[in-house]
Design a protein around this motif. Structure first.
Motif, PDB file in Angstrom:
ATOM      1  N   ALA A  39      26.838  -4.019  -1.849  1.00 37.89           N
ATOM      2  CA  ALA A  39      26.937  -3.029  -2.940  1.00 37.89           C
ATOM      3  C   ALA A  39      26.976  -3.715  -4.306  1.00 37.89           C
ATOM      4  O   ALA A  39      26.336  -3.270  -5.257  1.00 37.89           O
ATOM      5  N   THR A  42      23.468  -5.484  -5.162  1.00 40.12           N
ATOM      6  CA  THR A  42      22.389  -4.547  -5.470  1.00 40.12           C
ATOM      7  C   THR A  42      22.812  -3.582  -6.569  1.00 40.12           C
ATOM      8  O   THR A  42      22.007  -2.767  -7.003  1.00 40.12           O
ATOM      9  N   GLN A  43      24.084  -3.652  -7.012  1.00 41.77           N
ATOM     10  CA  GLN A  43      24.615  -2.675  -7.966  1.00 41.77           C
ATOM     11  C   GLN A  43      24.225  -1.277  -7.495  1.00 41.77           C
ATOM     12  O   GLN A  43      23.627  -0.476  -8.230  1.00 41.77           O
ATOM     13  N   LEU A  44      24.589  -1.021  -6.253  1.00 49.27           N
ATOM     14  CA  LEU A  44      24.260   0.231  -5.571  1.00 49.27           C
ATOM     15  C   LEU A  44      24.684   1.429  -6.412  1.00 49.27           C
ATOM     16  O   LEU A  44      25.826   1.502  -6.867  1.00 49.27           O
ATOM     17  N   THR A  45      23.774   2.371  -6.598  1.00 51.26           N
ATOM     18  CA  THR A  45      24.128   3.539  -7.399  1.00 51.26           C
ATOM     19  C   THR A  45      24.839   4.589  -6.541  1.00 51.26           C
ATOM     20  O   THR A  45      24.751   4.569  -5.314  1.00 51.26           O
TER      21      THR A  45
END
Lengths: 304, 304
Positions: A39, A42-45
């Motif tokens: 997370a 990837t800087q998961l949104t």
């Protein structure tokens, strides 16, 4: 004390520090670490996270939770990790969702397929231990897709088991049967897993293959739990199996029968297909030793 | 060409190389890499893998896929990643599974709880922008567990919404209501997530809190999608929230009303509880800028 992007992994892991199961604690620590790293990296949104949760829920829902694991290569990886290779024993493969336990007993030489389907194919096998001794009286479940690439369970109006059978090896460790020459086919791709393959630009095909589930007391259970499949060499999907299940040691080249004497003996035409295969099973003691050797390498005992 | 423990990750990733969505391709590459690294590192056994798939299926099944993400700290992490902090704005928190959209409109000063429940508590709030200007006419959804730690939806015989209400801020940006003083409560722990907490030796409790979902045109949607909660300072679970949702900026200290003048004005007793809170909302333009600054840091645009 605040949860931040930086400290939340340590906080989550610390909350499991009272766990009495050391293995589970370790698995959770690694799982949480990888999940959080993923997370963060990837800087998961928020939307991606929510979409992923809903996708996973749908993909794991009945009828079967296996396909998502299969297409992500996880099933084959777990198989590789848990299935120590013996020098000459038959390797295992990915268990698809189409095994059923209702196949009829099939006499050696009979057909597992109903009449007038696809290209007739004779399959002649031997079953031996790693020293070359025949294994008689083993139970062999065989199943395959039909000439249209579908298993019997994929027909809503299926009359009963078809293209599957249960055989017994004879005193020389031999078993043989007729079937439909396997064809390549797409895994079910109308659901979430199919959608994922679609957006990834991946095709859903498996190369033509035949499944074998072999049971015999005194032999390693691995081959029972992760049954091998024979893959037809030269299939267009040989090197791009959607579920990454192909192993080169399980590739087989179908030949035409050709020999009239063979054709007469097995009640098949010279222009029909013929597949020959020698299965080699690991004994229980040897299997245990292989797993012990393996766990020595990794520091963890792989259970059978 | 064989799939091995070593090469299967590269093979699986390569199969997605035709993907036209660059972001999805990247997410899948990182996901497959972490998933495979996890299996390799832990030498995941076949049984553990199968158990995990079935657990995940059960944990993500209806009614709600969120709790497993919450207890693994993933929800809070995703919130931290996606919620850029403004200097003085109210922070967001984890959205639990108990929000419903059927709460009744509640006049300022009225109670969101039915009569004679728990310890009466007055909640007096202001709503301002980051420059200190009041925000009138905002819609505020408030919900809480009752004095037994259960939300109305957890009762099979619920007569209708209780311990929840929809308020409007007045022209001075104020809203106020009566409720039950929040108590700490266990998240639902009869299912797979509860079982996991059990074997991990983790308690299932959340510290006492009140949820606020605030909507007002022209203000950042984040606070709407990830509503803040106020956590009662001094709760025994303040530092060990089962879903890791507590933030120190959201801790509030309930006081006794004490002042007879206040008690008379709000129709409450001097020995009842009083909670005071100032919410600060980020404007839309400011919210966009914060996200832009954030994505400059990470190289990826975090969508709203």
């Amino acid at each position: 004390m605040d949860s931040t992007e930086e400290n939340i992994t340590a906080s989550t892991v610390a909350m499991g520090s009272q766990c009495k199961d050391e293995r589970l604690q370790y698995l959770m620590e690694r799982l949480v670490t990888h999940l959080h790293d993923f997370a963060r990296e990837t800087q998961l949104t928020t939307q991606e996270w929510m979409k992923a949760l809903i996708f996973l829920k749908d993909a794991l829902s009945p009828p079967h939770p296996l396909p998502i694991s299969n297409v992500l290569g996880l099933s084959t990886l777990v198989d590789s990790i848990n299935n120590p290779k013996s020098a000459n024993a038959t390797e295992s493969s990915v268990l698809g969702p189409f095994y059923t336990d209702n196949a009829h007993f099939t006499e050696n030489g009979a057909s597992i397929a109903s009449q007038n389907r696809g290209e007739p194919c004779l399959v002649r096998c031997t079953l031996k231990d790693t020293s070359g001794n025949p294994i008689p009286d083993a139970t062999i479940d065989v199943w395959e897709a039909d000439e249209t690439g579908r298993y019997d369970t994929q027909y809503e109006d299926a009359a009963g088991p078809d293209c599957r059978g249960v055989l017994k090896s004879n005193e020389d460790g031999e078993f043989w049967f007729k079937c439909v020459k396997p064809v390549s086919y797409p895994i079910p791709h109308d659901g979430p897993v199919g959608e994922l393959l679609g957006v990834l630009g991946r095709h859903p095909f498996r190369p033509a293959h035949l499944h074998f589930k072999i049971e015999k007391e005194g032999f390693d259970q691995l081959i029972t739990h992760l049954p091998p499949a024979l893959y037809l060499r030269g299939d267009p999907y040989e090197t791009s199996d959607a579920v990454l299940g192909v192993k080169s040691s399980l590739l087989v080249t179908p030949q035409k029968v050709q020999d009239p004497e063979i054709a007469a003996r097995y009640g098949i035409s010279v222009s029909d297909w013929d597949i020959l295969w020698d299965f080699v099973l690991v004994g229980e003691a040897e299997g245990r030793q292989l797993k012990k050797d393996r766990s020595g390498k990794t520091g963890y005992t792989v259970s059978s």
